[in-house]
Design a protein around this motif. Structure first.
Motif, PDB file in Angstrom:
ATOM      1  N   LEU A  46       0.858  -1.176   0.000  1.00 13.27           N
ATOM      2  CA  LEU A  46       0.000   0.000   0.000  1.00 13.27           C
ATOM      3  C   LEU A  46       0.896   1.228   0.000  1.00 13.27           C
ATOM      4  N   TYR A  47       0.645   2.150  -0.941  1.00 13.95           N
ATOM      5  CA  TYR A  47       1.453   3.360  -1.064  1.00 13.95           C
ATOM      6  C   TYR A  47       0.586   4.592  -0.848  1.00 13.95           C
ATOM      7  N   VAL A  48       1.231   5.671  -0.433  1.00 14.11           N
ATOM      8  CA  VAL A  48       0.543   6.929  -0.161  1.00 14.11           C
ATOM      9  C   VAL A  48       1.204   8.024  -0.992  1.00 14.11           C
ATOM     10  N   THR A  49       0.387   8.909  -1.549  1.00 14.34           N
ATOM     11  CA  THR A  49       0.899  10.071  -2.256  1.00 14.34           C
ATOM     12  C   THR A  49      -0.084  11.219  -2.051  1.00 14.34           C
ATOM     13  N   VAL A  50       0.175  12.335  -2.679  1.00 17.15           N
ATOM     14  CA  VAL A  50      -0.660  13.520  -2.514  1.00 17.15           C
ATOM     15  C   VAL A  50      -1.100  14.015  -3.885  1.00 17.15           C
ATOM     16  N   GLY A  51      -2.335  14.446  -3.961  1.00 16.35           N
ATOM     17  CA  GLY A  51      -2.837  15.015  -5.200  1.00 16.35           C
ATOM     18  C   GLY A  51      -3.873  16.078  -4.900  1.00 16.35           C
ATOM     19  N   SER A  52      -4.132  16.917  -5.875  1.00 14.83           N
ATOM     20  CA  SER A  52      -5.107  17.976  -5.704  1.00 14.83           C
ATOM     21  C   SER A  52      -5.780  18.262  -7.041  1.00 14.83           C
ATOM     22  N   VAL A  53      -7.074  18.439  -6.993  1.00 19.78           N
ATOM     23  CA  VAL A  53      -7.837  18.772  -8.180  1.00 19.78           C
ATOM     24  C   VAL A  53      -8.297  20.224  -8.035  1.00 19.78           C
ATOM     25  N   PRO A  79      -4.737  22.308 -14.154  1.00 19.06           N
ATOM     26  CA  PRO A  79      -4.104  20.986 -14.104  1.00 19.06           C
ATOM     27  C   PRO A  79      -4.404  20.266 -12.790  1.00 19.06           C
ATOM     28  N   ASN A  80      -4.431  18.943 -12.840  1.00 16.33           N
ATOM     29  CA  ASN A  80      -4.502  18.135 -11.629  1.00 16.33           C
ATOM     30  C   ASN A  80      -3.068  17.923 -11.153  1.00 16.33           C
ATOM     31  N   ILE A  81      -2.812  18.303  -9.933  1.00 16.66           N
ATOM     32  CA  ILE A  81      -1.469  18.242  -9.383  1.00 16.66           C
ATOM     33  C   ILE A  81      -1.310  16.930  -8.612  1.00 16.66           C
ATOM     34  N   VAL A  82      -0.278  16.167  -8.926  1.00 19.75           N
ATOM     35  CA  VAL A  82       0.014  14.919  -8.232  1.00 19.75           C
ATOM     36  C   VAL A  82       1.497  14.907  -7.891  1.00 19.75           C
ATOM     37  N   SER A  83       1.797  14.494  -6.676  1.00 17.24           N
ATOM     38  CA  SER A  83       3.182  14.441  -6.223  1.00 17.24           C
ATOM     39  C   SER A  83       4.009  13.477  -7.068  1.00 17.24           C
ATOM     40  N   ARG A  84       5.270  13.788  -7.197  1.00 16.09           N
ATOM     41  CA  ARG A  84       6.194  12.878  -7.893  1.00 16.09           C
ATOM     42  C   ARG A  84       6.718  11.796  -6.966  1.00 16.09           C
ATOM     43  N   LYS A  85       6.399  11.916  -5.695  1.00 16.64           N
ATOM     44  CA  LYS A  85       6.937  10.992  -4.696  1.00 16.64           C
ATOM     45  C   LYS A  85       5.816  10.177  -4.071  1.00 16.64           C
ATOM     46  N   VAL A  86       6.112   8.936  -3.741  1.00 18.35           N
ATOM     47  CA  VAL A  86       5.189   8.080  -2.998  1.00 18.35           C
ATOM     48  C   VAL A  86       5.929   7.508  -1.799  1.00 18.35           C
ATOM     49  N   TRP A  87       5.173   7.143  -0.793  1.00 17.10           N
ATOM     50  CA  TRP A  87       5.751   6.527   0.401  1.00 17.10           C
ATOM     51  C   TRP A  87       5.033   5.213   0.653  1.00 17.10           C
TER      52      TRP A  87
END
Length: 60
Positions: free
Chosen positions: A5-12, A31-39
């Motif tokens: 299971l991974y977590v990331t951040v995004g915003s619409v 644009p829909n913003i999504v992080s380039r990093k996941v944890w």
């Protein structure tokens, strides 16, 4: 990805002025913003409530 299971951040975002006239177009205008990093969730679950998100900036 691999059963983890991974977590990331995004915003619409929407254009609020255009949203009054046409909701689908207002969503397309930004644009829909999504992080380039996941944890891995396993790596952050112990301090989940302490996590803070920071936007470092975005230029159009």
């Amino acid at each position: 990805m691999d059963g983890e299971l991974y977590v990331t951040v995004g915003s619409v975002h929407t254009d609020r002025n255009l949203e009054n006239l046409n909701v689908p177009k207002s969503k397309q205008a930004c644009p829909n913003i999504v992080s380039r990093k996941v944890w891995r969730f396993e790596d952050v679950k112990g301090h989940w409530n302490l996590l803070e998100l920071e936007c470092l900036g975005y230029k159009r």
